[in-house]
Design an enzyme around this catalytic site. Structure first.
Site, PDB file in Angstrom:
ATOM      1  CB  CYS A   7      -9.130  -2.695   9.952  1.00 51.67           C
ATOM      2  SG  CYS A   7      -8.282  -3.667  11.210  1.00 51.67           S
ATOM      3  CB  SER A  44      -0.904   0.005   1.236  1.00 49.59           C
ATOM      4  OG  SER A  44      -1.678   1.188   1.282  1.00 49.59           O
TER       5      SER A  44
END
Length: 386
Positions: free
Chosen positions: A328, A204
């Site tokens: 998350c 990422s």
């Protein structure tokens, strides 16, 4: 204007480096490199294509891969989905078995559960007391029908570092594929995919001073022809991920990875010194505990539990940008599944913070953060539930 809090949440996202911003700007606007890199054969498209391929080389160089093994995605979440679902669906047969762990990112856990509902057996390994998944644990969980193992390189909450080369050797011997989520590891751990027995690896950009919305998946030799595309419409990226490539974001990711390669040794040494400064000052705080291995970890991320007294989280958040859980989990406000897997109860998990250091953290930031933490412990309001 109110003073901004100190930034200690680099594991959630990093600010985009100014040099990365410049590389992106050069791909925007009529007088810039704005062409379509995927389908235009004229000069504008060819120039954009050159930028995309340069960025592909830059990403590959940081992790010891070949450029043609790098597939662009929208981020590590998509890369994880493409790797895990793609391998499961490409088999062409129902059932089978995959191995992951209880402390993975939700992008892996939710994908595994979706496959479980579709009939795939899933083993969720329990971490050891240090927050690690051992090669032995993986070996013991392997079955005849195991076709994929998916584990993190670096845990996003704890900063613990799994022995991926050791795990990979066991998986390779068995014959299954190994997928590794390296979103928190790239640029912080020396990754060598030319040597590591890893078949798929997720990256990422925004964890490494690049832009959000862009990532990549490494697809190694053993995984070729064993991953089914999850997004269709043009057959881009070797047929694995269709869609017009975002040249500016890709250029940003490539530049971010190139900068990480250039500054790897010096930046790691700086972060090690800053972490040591932080921990030494916190030694005077009663009841503070570092979660996860003290040695097998990256220096950037620390999970700290305050077990004594009261803790004024609201006061602390006014002065420090930190995470009470991983990004998350934050939407649900639920206790960290990682901490619960390590044996914390909900109360203990609620008294835990994640501090993550990065490129722009200073010694002054460390000193001020410690003072704010001490003040938060001393000024908990009567209504604070502990």
């Amino acid at each position: 204007m109110n003073k901004r809090p100190l930034y200690f949440d680099y594991a959630a996202t990093t600010p985009v480096d100014e040099r990365v911003i410049q590389a992106m700007v050069e791909c925007l606007g009529f007088n810039a490199n704005f062409g379509n890199p995927a389908s235009s054969s004229h000069a504008f498209g060819l120039a954009a294509r050159q930028t995309v391929e340069q960025a592909r080389r830059q990403v590959a160089e940081l992790v010891g891969a070949s450029p043609e093994q790098i597939v662009w995605t929208s981020g590590a979440t998509e890369s994880n989905n493409l790797a895990i679902k793609g391998v499961a669906q490409a088999r062409g047969v129902a059932g089978g078995h995959i191995i992951t762990s209880q402390i993975e990112h939700k992008a892996t856990l939710d994908t595994a559960r979706q496959l479980q509902e579709a009939g795939v057996a899933v083993t969720y390994l329990v971490p050891d007391a240090d927050g690690l998944i051992s090669a032995t644990a993986v070996s013991e969980a392997l079955r005849e029908d195991t076709f994929l193992v998916s584990l993190m390189l670096v845990n996003n909450e704890l900063g613990t570092l799994n022995d991926i080369p050791g795990i990979g050797a066991r998986v390779l011997e068995h014959g299954a594929l190994l997928h590794v989520d390296a979103a928190q590891g790239a640029g912080k751990v020396a990754i060598d995919l030319a040597e590591w027995p890893v078949d798929l690896m997720s990256f990422s950009a925004h964890k490494l001073y690049g832009p959000k919305g862009i990532g990549a998946l490494y697809v190694g030799p053993r995984a070729q022809q064993k991953v089914l595309a999850q997004m269709h419409g043009g057959g881009h990226e070797g047929g694995l991920r269709s869609g017009t490539l975002a040249t500016h974001q890709i250029a940003g990711m490539g530049t971010a990875f190139a900068l990480a390669a250039q500054s790897f040794t010096a930046e790691k040494a700086t972060i090690v010194a800053l972490r040591q400064r932080l921990l030494e000052q916190l030694e005077t705080v009663a009841g503070v505990r570092l979660n996860g291995s003290a040695t097998q970890r990256i220096p950037h991320t620390l999970s700290l539990t305050f077990s004594e007294g009261e803790f004024n989280s609201a006061a602390l958040s006014a002065g420090i940008a930190f995470s009470a859980t991983s990004a998350c989990n934050s939407a649900s406000n639920a206790p960290s599944h990682v901490l619960l897997a390590l044996g914390h109860d909900a109360r203990s998990a609620g008294r835990t913070i994640r501090l993550s250091l990065g490129r722009f953290t200073t010694e002054q930031d460390i000193d001020q953060a410690v003072q704010l933490i001490k003040a938060a412990l001393a000024s908990a309001p009567a209504f604070w539930v502990v």
